[in-house]
Motif scaffolding. Sequence first.
Motif, PDB file in Angstrom:
ATOM      1  N   THR A  20       0.810  -1.103   0.000  1.00 50.81           N
ATOM      2  CA  THR A  20      -0.055  -0.136  -0.038  1.00 50.81           C
ATOM      3  C   THR A  20       0.873   1.255   0.042  1.00 50.81           C
ATOM      4  O   THR A  20       2.128   1.117   0.195  1.00 50.81           O
ATOM      5  CB  THR A  20      -0.995  -0.106   1.143  1.00 50.81           C
ATOM      6  N   PRO A  21       0.360   2.455  -0.402  1.00 52.65           N
ATOM      7  CA  PRO A  21       1.182   3.571  -0.157  1.00 52.65           C
ATOM      8  C   PRO A  21       1.813   3.601   1.145  1.00 52.65           C
ATOM      9  O   PRO A  21       2.883   4.242   1.319  1.00 52.65           O
ATOM     10  CB  PRO A  21      -0.006   4.484  -0.495  1.00 52.65           C
ATOM     11  N   ALA A  22       0.839   3.544   2.181  1.00 46.49           N
ATOM     12  CA  ALA A  22       1.412   3.670   3.678  1.00 46.49           C
ATOM     13  C   ALA A  22       2.822   2.598   3.946  1.00 46.49           C
ATOM     14  O   ALA A  22       3.679   3.142   4.526  1.00 46.49           O
ATOM     15  CB  ALA A  22       0.317   3.675   4.562  1.00 46.49           C
ATOM     16  N   ARG A  23       2.284   1.249   3.479  1.00 50.39           N
ATOM     17  CA  ARG A  23       3.428   0.668   3.824  1.00 50.39           C
ATOM     18  C   ARG A  23       4.745   0.524   2.990  1.00 50.39           C
ATOM     19  O   ARG A  23       5.729   0.360   3.489  1.00 50.39           O
ATOM     20  CB  ARG A  23       2.824  -0.931   3.431  1.00 50.39           C
ATOM     21  N   TYR A  43       5.875   3.381   2.019  1.00 52.90           N
ATOM     22  CA  TYR A  43       6.455   4.576   2.711  1.00 52.90           C
ATOM     23  C   TYR A  43       7.307   4.020   4.081  1.00 52.90           C
ATOM     24  O   TYR A  43       8.572   4.245   4.244  1.00 52.90           O
ATOM     25  CB  TYR A  43       5.816   5.672   2.886  1.00 52.90           C
ATOM     26  N   ASP A  44       6.447   3.446   4.720  1.00 52.71           N
ATOM     27  CA  ASP A  44       7.030   2.957   6.265  1.00 52.71           C
ATOM     28  C   ASP A  44       8.164   1.989   6.042  1.00 52.71           C
ATOM     29  O   ASP A  44       9.401   2.190   6.783  1.00 52.71           O
ATOM     30  CB  ASP A  44       5.916   2.389   7.044  1.00 52.71           C
ATOM     31  N   GLN A  83       0.798   5.893  -4.058  1.00 52.94           N
ATOM     32  CA  GLN A  83       1.990   5.390  -3.921  1.00 52.94           C
ATOM     33  C   GLN A  83       3.273   6.209  -4.390  1.00 52.94           C
ATOM     34  O   GLN A  83       4.512   6.428  -3.620  1.00 52.94           O
ATOM     35  CB  GLN A  83       2.168   4.216  -4.190  1.00 52.94           C
ATOM     36  N   ALA A 102       3.662   9.219  -2.086  1.00 52.40           N
ATOM     37  CA  ALA A 102       4.347   8.887  -0.882  1.00 52.40           C
ATOM     38  C   ALA A 102       5.883   8.663  -0.947  1.00 52.40           C
ATOM     39  O   ALA A 102       6.474   9.133  -0.125  1.00 52.40           O
ATOM     40  CB  ALA A 102       3.565   7.497  -0.103  1.00 52.40           C
TER      41      ALA A 102
END
Length: 426
Positions: A172-175, A177-178, A209, A212
């Motif tokens: 995902t975009p958040a994953r 990035y993280d 994504q 991000a």
Amino acid sequence: MTELLLGQVIHFSGDPLRDGPEAAHHIAQGGVVVADGRIVALGEAAAMRATYPQAQVHDYGAGLISAGFIDAHVHYPQTAIIASWGKRLIDWLNAYTFPEEMRFGDPAYAAQVANTYLDLALDHGTTSMCSYCTIHSESVDAFFTAAEARGMRAFAGKTCMDRNAPEGLRDTPARAYDQSKALLEHWHNRARLSYVITPRFSPTSTPAQLEALGALWAEHPDCLMQTHLSEQVDEIAWVKGLFPEARDYLDTYEAFGLLGPNGLYGHAIHLEPREIDRLIEMDAALIHCPTSNTFIGSGLFDMAHLAPRLRVGLATDTGGGSNFSMLRTMAAAYEIAQLRHNPLHPAQLWWLATGASAKALRVGDRIGNIAAGMEADLIVLDLASTPVIAQRSARADSFWEALFPTIMMADDRAISSVWVNGRKLR
């Protein structure tokens, strides 16, 4: 310990692609002095012997001492599927690449392939490379762990995708990035390692994504960012359908903060004039992947038009590329230039695989050439490694004529010795 390598020596005082072949220099009976992982001096063998009488001598006779090869764009997870038959890019990804990359969530499998890849690279004289990993953090950890154990200067990053890929290869975009940030903070600038922010290419990342990853790059502008650009005409058409508002392929990166001076754009075969102008303005780097471009049928990179205006590195693109050898990659670059009616001199080919790739990766002050103060990544080549090469080079009237058969016909048998960070590994 101070060590002295004796043999023929090739080094550069400038960029042969821009300054001409005269920027390359050959010492017929030369010496390279190494201590504490760095090159201390180079020159005529007799002078080096006299100046460093206590040095441990490694006499390679007529062997050619060069900076180690630098592969500026590889996919180490594709090691096991190299030379898979008969597909265009998108079909090739679906048939071969994605199924293999699904396996890299297993740390043991990732470590096995990373070690196999790095050993193959070193066997072929490649001492540094910039690699895509998979979406799995385990794949990044495996690669950097193996490279660090060998003392290599290496570049890599988690490949980010959140669409147009199998379920097991989407994040995902958040994953994205993280996990990329966590890997960056753990590995970047550790030993001789550099983290590279890595969106695979626009078709496999949503705008969210890409945004991000652009934000992550803005937070860490000293990192490199690598991706693919304009490799095949059907890929470009696909991008236009996915990003109808974009001016061109490059704009799908630029709009999300993924165009910059530390950007590495692989392939870049079918560029529009605006794209070329923006890449020049941003001082970005292009990575030429000639064996991949012919193997997958992508097209002919325009070296003569682009290299005088942009930094250009050379790459095998393992495993879309059909060989681990930078010698074979130089030969393919020569053949593509010939098809464009702009032949490359042997000095220019050698520079592409060493100093030019180092400059593309922003480490031209550290690796890619033999000069005092640079890191001691060195290889020694046998310029008569097979009977056919030996009989041709024996007839040569100049060093460059003697070197060219090795460029065109040699394989890993030509690599006599490999030194990484001043340590002999092969």
